[in-house]
Every structure is written in C-alpha cells, then in structure tokens.
Scaffold this motif. Sequence first.
Motif, PDB file in Angstrom:
ATOM      1  N   GLU A   2       0.819  -1.209   0.000  1.00 22.93           N
ATOM      2  CA  GLU A   2       0.000   0.000   0.000  1.00 22.93           C
ATOM      3  C   GLU A   2       0.855   1.262   0.000  1.00 22.93           C
ATOM      4  O   GLU A   2       0.530   2.229  -0.658  1.00 22.93           O
ATOM      5  CB  GLU A   2      -0.950   0.007   1.207  1.00 22.93           C
ATOM      6  N   HIS A   3       1.974   1.227   0.761  1.00 27.07           N
ATOM      7  CA  HIS A   3       2.834   2.409   0.800  1.00 27.07           C
ATOM      8  C   HIS A   3       3.456   2.686  -0.558  1.00 27.07           C
ATOM      9  O   HIS A   3       3.706   3.816  -0.919  1.00 27.07           O
ATOM     10  CB  HIS A   3       3.897   2.292   1.897  1.00 27.07           C
ATOM     11  N   LEU A   4       3.677   1.617  -1.370  1.00 25.34           N
ATOM     12  CA  LEU A   4       4.223   1.825  -2.712  1.00 25.34           C
ATOM     13  C   LEU A   4       3.177   2.443  -3.630  1.00 25.34           C
ATOM     14  O   LEU A   4       3.479   3.302  -4.444  1.00 25.34           O
ATOM     15  CB  LEU A   4       4.730   0.504  -3.297  1.00 25.34           C
ATOM     16  N   LYS A   5       1.924   2.013  -3.487  1.00 27.91           N
ATOM     17  CA  LYS A   5       0.847   2.602  -4.293  1.00 27.91           C
ATOM     18  C   LYS A   5       0.674   4.078  -3.951  1.00 27.91           C
ATOM     19  O   LYS A   5       0.482   4.903  -4.834  1.00 27.91           O
ATOM     20  CB  LYS A   5      -0.454   1.836  -4.088  1.00 27.91           C
ATOM     21  N   ALA A   6       0.757   4.390  -2.665  1.00 29.23           N
ATOM     22  CA  ALA A   6       0.656   5.789  -2.249  1.00 29.23           C
ATOM     23  C   ALA A   6       1.816   6.597  -2.809  1.00 29.23           C
ATOM     24  O   ALA A   6       1.646   7.725  -3.265  1.00 29.23           O
ATOM     25  CB  ALA A   6       0.624   5.883  -0.730  1.00 29.23           C
ATOM     26  N   ALA A   7       3.005   6.009  -2.798  1.00 26.65           N
ATOM     27  CA  ALA A   7       4.172   6.705  -3.339  1.00 26.65           C
ATOM     28  C   ALA A   7       4.021   6.922  -4.834  1.00 26.65           C
ATOM     29  O   ALA A   7       4.381   7.975  -5.353  1.00 26.65           O
ATOM     30  CB  ALA A   7       5.445   5.916  -3.048  1.00 26.65           C
ATOM     31  N   GLU A   8       3.497   5.916  -5.531  1.00 27.00           N
ATOM     32  CA  GLU A   8       3.293   6.081  -6.968  1.00 27.00           C
ATOM     33  C   GLU A   8       2.291   7.189  -7.242  1.00 27.00           C
ATOM     34  O   GLU A   8       2.475   7.999  -8.141  1.00 27.00           O
ATOM     35  CB  GLU A   8       2.827   4.765  -7.595  1.00 27.00           C
ATOM     36  N   ALA A   9       1.215   7.243  -6.458  1.00 27.77           N
ATOM     37  CA  ALA A   9       0.226   8.297  -6.645  1.00 27.77           C
ATOM     38  C   ALA A   9       0.848   9.662  -6.374  1.00 27.77           C
ATOM     39  O   ALA A   9       0.624  10.617  -7.122  1.00 27.77           O
ATOM     40  CB  ALA A   9      -0.973   8.068  -5.733  1.00 27.77           C
ATOM     41  N   ALA A  10       1.652   9.749  -5.322  1.00 26.28           N
ATOM     42  CA  ALA A  10       2.299  11.022  -4.997  1.00 26.28           C
ATOM     43  C   ALA A  10       3.279  11.432  -6.079  1.00 26.28           C
ATOM     44  O   ALA A  10       3.327  12.589  -6.490  1.00 26.28           O
ATOM     45  CB  ALA A  10       3.021  10.918  -3.655  1.00 26.28           C
ATOM     46  N   ALA A  29       5.283   5.284 -18.752  1.00 25.83           N
ATOM     47  CA  ALA A  29       5.147   5.217 -20.211  1.00 25.83           C
ATOM     48  C   ALA A  29       5.547   3.851 -20.765  1.00 25.83           C
ATOM     49  O   ALA A  29       5.001   3.412 -21.783  1.00 25.83           O
ATOM     50  CB  ALA A  29       5.980   6.313 -20.882  1.00 25.83           C
ATOM     51  N   VAL A  30       6.489   3.169 -20.102  1.00 30.42           N
ATOM     52  CA  VAL A  30       6.887   1.841 -20.581  1.00 30.42           C
ATOM     53  C   VAL A  30       6.115   0.729 -19.888  1.00 30.42           C
ATOM     54  O   VAL A  30       6.346  -0.452 -20.152  1.00 30.42           O
ATOM     55  CB  VAL A  30       8.412   1.593 -20.457  1.00 30.42           C
ATOM     56  N   GLY A  31       5.212   1.103 -18.987  1.00 29.86           N
ATOM     57  CA  GLY A  31       4.327   0.123 -18.377  1.00 29.86           C
ATOM     58  C   GLY A  31       4.952  -0.733 -17.288  1.00 29.86           C
ATOM     59  O   GLY A  31       4.517  -1.863 -17.072  1.00 29.86           O
ATOM     60  N   LEU A  32       5.946  -0.208 -16.598  1.00 24.98           N
ATOM     61  CA  LEU A  32       6.566  -0.957 -15.500  1.00 24.98           C
ATOM     62  C   LEU A  32       6.035  -0.462 -14.167  1.00 24.98           C
ATOM     63  O   LEU A  32       5.835   0.737 -13.991  1.00 24.98           O
ATOM     64  CB  LEU A  32       8.082  -0.764 -15.503  1.00 24.98           C
ATOM     65  N   ASN A  33       5.813  -1.386 -13.233  1.00 29.16           N
ATOM     66  CA  ASN A  33       5.510  -0.934 -11.883  1.00 29.16           C
ATOM     67  C   ASN A  33       6.838  -0.662 -11.182  1.00 29.16           C
ATOM     68  O   ASN A  33       7.910  -0.995 -11.692  1.00 29.16           O
ATOM     69  CB  ASN A  33       4.624  -1.930 -11.119  1.00 29.16           C
ATOM     70  N   ARG A  40      14.742  -4.705 -12.302  1.00 24.60           N
ATOM     71  CA  ARG A  40      15.510  -4.686 -13.554  1.00 24.60           C
ATOM     72  C   ARG A  40      16.766  -3.824 -13.449  1.00 24.60           C
ATOM     73  O   ARG A  40      17.771  -4.109 -14.090  1.00 24.60           O
ATOM     74  CB  ARG A  40      14.639  -4.198 -14.711  1.00 24.60           C
ATOM     75  N   LEU A  41      16.697  -2.778 -12.647  1.00 25.24           N
ATOM     76  CA  LEU A  41      17.855  -1.904 -12.482  1.00 25.24           C
ATOM     77  C   LEU A  41      18.825  -2.445 -11.433  1.00 25.24           C
ATOM     78  O   LEU A  41      19.973  -2.031 -11.374  1.00 25.24           O
ATOM     79  CB  LEU A  41      17.400  -0.489 -12.106  1.00 25.24           C
ATOM     80  N   VAL A  64      22.234   6.522 -16.058  1.00 20.87           N
ATOM     81  CA  VAL A  64      22.437   6.158 -17.464  1.00 20.87           C
ATOM     82  C   VAL A  64      21.776   4.814 -17.761  1.00 20.87           C
ATOM     83  O   VAL A  64      21.088   4.650 -18.777  1.00 20.87           O
ATOM     84  CB  VAL A  64      23.944   6.136 -17.805  1.00 20.87           C
ATOM     85  N   THR A  65      21.941   3.843 -16.871  1.00 22.40           N
ATOM     86  CA  THR A  65      21.313   2.537 -17.059  1.00 22.40           C
ATOM     87  C   THR A  65      19.796   2.671 -17.005  1.00 22.40           C
ATOM     88  O   THR A  65      19.073   2.060 -17.795  1.00 22.40           O
ATOM     89  CB  THR A  65      21.808   1.537 -15.989  1.00 22.40           C
ATOM     90  N   MET A  66      19.305   3.470 -16.082  1.00 27.39           N
ATOM     91  CA  MET A  66      17.867   3.706 -15.955  1.00 27.39           C
ATOM     92  C   MET A  66      17.306   4.312 -17.242  1.00 27.39           C
ATOM     93  O   MET A  66      16.238   3.914 -17.711  1.00 27.39           O
ATOM     94  CB  MET A  66      17.590   4.648 -14.783  1.00 27.39           C
ATOM     95  N   ALA A  67      18.029   5.273 -17.798  1.00 25.52           N
ATOM     96  CA  ALA A  67      17.572   5.907 -19.040  1.00 25.52           C
ATOM     97  C   ALA A  67      17.401   4.862 -20.139  1.00 25.52           C
ATOM     98  O   ALA A  67      16.401   4.862 -20.857  1.00 25.52           O
ATOM     99  CB  ALA A  67      18.554   6.993 -19.468  1.00 25.52           C
ATOM    100  N   GLY A  68      18.361   3.950 -20.252  1.00 18.09           N
ATOM    101  CA  GLY A  68      18.248   2.885 -21.246  1.00 18.09           C
ATOM    102  C   GLY A  68      17.058   1.983 -20.971  1.00 18.09           C
ATOM    103  O   GLY A  68      16.314   1.618 -21.890  1.00 18.09           O
ATOM    104  N   LEU A  69      16.850   1.629 -19.726  1.00 18.91           N
ATOM    105  CA  LEU A  69      15.733   0.785 -19.326  1.00 18.91           C
ATOM    106  C   LEU A  69      14.401   1.444 -19.663  1.00 18.91           C
ATOM    107  O   LEU A  69      13.461   0.782 -20.110  1.00 18.91           O
ATOM    108  CB  LEU A  69      15.809   0.508 -17.814  1.00 18.91           C
TER     109      LEU A  69
END
Length: 127
Positions: A2-10, A29-33, A40-41, A64-69
């Motif tokens: 739940e705390h992750l969902k709240a963080a995503e909303a924030a 935009a890439v559809g990752l939670n 992945r990172l 830089v790795t995140m940007a590629g991901l």
Amino acid sequence: MEHLKAAEAASSNAGEDTLGGRIYHARDAVGLNMEEAARRLGVETETWKAWECDRDAPRANKLVTMAGLLGVSPSWLLAGTGTGPAPDHHDEGADLIRALEAASAEALASQQRVLDLVSRVRRADLA
C-alpha cells in the motif's frame, strides 16, 4: 504494498518538472511498476521510490542505465531536454500479440509439466 501505491500516486502528481517526476513519467510510459523497474535496475524498491519522490537521486551510472531501461535519454531524466518517453499510442494489435505470446508460453509450460508427470508415472510403474 500500500505504501508503494501511495508513493506512486504522490510521484505521479509531481509531473515532469523534477527528476523524480520524470522518472515516474518514463516508467509509467513503458508500463513498468515500481517493483519491476527496481528489480531490472538492480536496486531495492525503496531506493527507486526515494528517487521518484525526490528524496534522493541516482548516481550517474544508475541514471544512465535507468535511461536505457526506460527508453529515454539521460539528459531528459536530468533536465527534461533530449529524448523523452514515446507518446502513448494504444496499440490493440500489440496487446493481442503480447497476450498470445503469454498464452503460448503458458501452454508450453503446461505441456512440459504433463510430460514430466507422465515420465514420473512410468518410472513409478517400473519400480
């Protein structure tokens, strides 16, 4: 969870005017939670959450790795200039292909489980 969902909303409310807001926007935009993106990172979900909430910032190598991901340029993540996320074009054909690929993989896995069980039964009958 739940705390992750709240963080995503924030973080979704942050827009694209901060590093965290741009990380959220690109991930969305890439559809990752958040959990999958962090996995992945190679970082903890809490670390990713801190980046999206602008409580911390990734080191240069992770950025830089995140940007590629996420399919964006490092400069877009840092400053909002350069290559950002692709526009959202809902492609039902691509969705159907992904669903078919997933169903096919599940069918193959089920077939392999059946073959394994048949093999075990045959070995048990011989014992």
